[in-house]
Design a protein around this motif. Structure first.
Motif, short mmCIF file in Angstrom:
data_model
loop_
_atom_site.label_atom_id
_atom_site.label_comp_id
_atom_site.label_asym_id
_atom_site.label_seq_id
_atom_site.Cartn_x
_atom_site.Cartn_y
_atom_site.Cartn_z
N ILE A 100 -23.66 9.44 -43.25
CA ILE A 100 -23.29 8.05 -42.47
C ILE A 100 -24.66 7.51 -42.58
O ILE A 100 -24.39 6.16 -42.63
CB ILE A 100 -23.20 8.74 -41.01
CG1 ILE A 100 -22.08 9.61 -40.81
CG2 ILE A 100 -22.90 7.19 -40.15
CD1 ILE A 100 -22.23 10.70 -39.33
N ILE A 101 -25.80 7.89 -42.74
CA ILE A 101 -26.59 6.96 -42.30
C ILE A 101 -26.62 6.28 -44.13
O ILE A 101 -27.18 5.12 -44.36
CB ILE A 101 -27.76 7.63 -42.68
CG1 ILE A 101 -28.16 7.75 -41.60
CG2 ILE A 101 -29.41 6.87 -43.26
CD1 ILE A 101 -29.38 8.68 -40.89
N ASP A 102 -26.62 7.11 -45.01
CA ASP A 102 -25.94 6.41 -46.66
C ASP A 102 -24.88 4.99 -47.10
O ASP A 102 -25.38 3.86 -47.26
CB ASP A 102 -25.71 7.26 -47.65
CG ASP A 102 -26.70 8.16 -47.87
OD1 ASP A 102 -28.28 7.96 -48.17
OD2 ASP A 102 -26.57 9.43 -48.39
N ALA A 103 -23.67 5.01 -46.16
CA ALA A 103 -22.79 4.48 -45.57
C ALA A 103 -23.84 3.00 -45.30
O ALA A 103 -23.13 2.31 -45.68
CB ALA A 103 -21.48 4.68 -45.11
N ILE A 104 -24.39 3.19 -43.96
CA ILE A 104 -24.87 2.18 -43.42
C ILE A 104 -25.61 1.29 -44.54
O ILE A 104 -25.71 0.11 -44.53
CB ILE A 104 -25.41 2.16 -42.04
CG1 ILE A 104 -24.87 3.26 -41.21
CG2 ILE A 104 -26.47 1.17 -41.63
CD1 ILE A 104 -25.09 3.71 -40.04
N ARG A 105 -26.56 1.96 -45.25
CA ARG A 105 -27.49 1.22 -46.18
C ARG A 105 -26.49 0.63 -47.05
O ARG A 105 -27.25 -0.46 -47.43
CB ARG A 105 -28.88 2.56 -46.37
CG ARG A 105 -29.63 3.36 -45.50
CD ARG A 105 -30.47 4.31 -46.72
NE ARG A 105 -31.62 4.08 -46.13
CZ ARG A 105 -32.31 5.45 -45.69
NH1 ARG A 105 -31.68 6.33 -46.34
NH2 ARG A 105 -33.26 5.52 -45.38
#
Length: 209
Positions: free
Chosen positions: A170-175
């Motif tokens: 999820i964090i990677d997608a936000i980044r």
């Protein structure tokens, strides 16, 4: 706060009558603050006030659990999408990435309690990425109910799986500013959690009386 904490941690199970006098003694208070606390916790759906009978921790029914997860999927999915669209807060994302790595030892209650606290910080942090105070408040208010579900699961010996990979993705997608993927991953993450919790009831194990 003390009474709220103990309800969340399952020290006052649903169905157990709690009287003002006993609570005042337990929390070293007078009866008036106990009464005021009970009214506030009833507003937060953690306590029921039954006239002439006492106070009761709210039940955790299958219907209630479904409502909690439906709310989370809608609100937190939107938070992940909005966080990806608005741009990055690199410091907060690094903090969330650290929280995402939190794991625990099965059958080690202390490490699982630490995981619960880290999980709460992670999900509230995701809402903070939106820079929308109303979304932060909505997620924060819901977390006390999620913590209650998680503590209840410990009491019947269920620890689940540490969602490190799900949180990191999820964090990677936000980044990457991929709002569609961020929303989908958060939505799936929450629904998978719901499936695990509801499977306990399917095996005849109850989170509350």
């Amino acid at each position: 706060q003390a009474l709220k904490r103990d309800i969340i941690r399952g020290l006052h199970p649903p169905g157990e009558a709690l009287g003002e006098k006993a609570l005042a003694k337990l929390y070293k208070s007078s009866r008036t603050p106990v009464r005021e606390a009970a009214v506030r916790l009833q507003q937060e759906n953690l306590l029921r006030i039954v006239p002439n009978r006492g106070y009761f921790a709210s039940s955790m029914t299958i219907s209630w659990i479904n409502e909690i997860y439906e709310f989370r999927a809608a609100i937190e999915g939107a938070c992940a999408e909005l966080a990806a669209r608005k741009g990055n807060d690199d410091l907060l994302l690094e903090e969330l990435n650290g929280l995402a790595q939190t794991e625990y030892e099965t059958n080690d209650r202390q490490t699982y309690e630490q995981f619960i606290l880290a999980d709460t910080k992670f999900h509230i942090g995701m809402a903070r990425l939106t820079r929308n105070p109303m979304l932060v408040r909505a997620v924060s208010d819901m977390r006390c109910h999620m913590e209650r579900i998680m503590f209840a699961a410990i009491d019947i010996g269920y620890y689940g799986e540490a969602p490190v990979r799900e949180h990191v993705d999820i964090i990677d997608a936000i980044r990457r500013h991929d709002s569609d993927v961020a929303r989908r991953l958060m939505h799936e993450h929450i629904l998978q959690s719901r499936a695990k919790v509801l499977s306990l009831a399917g095996r005849g194990e109850h989170l509350s009386s």
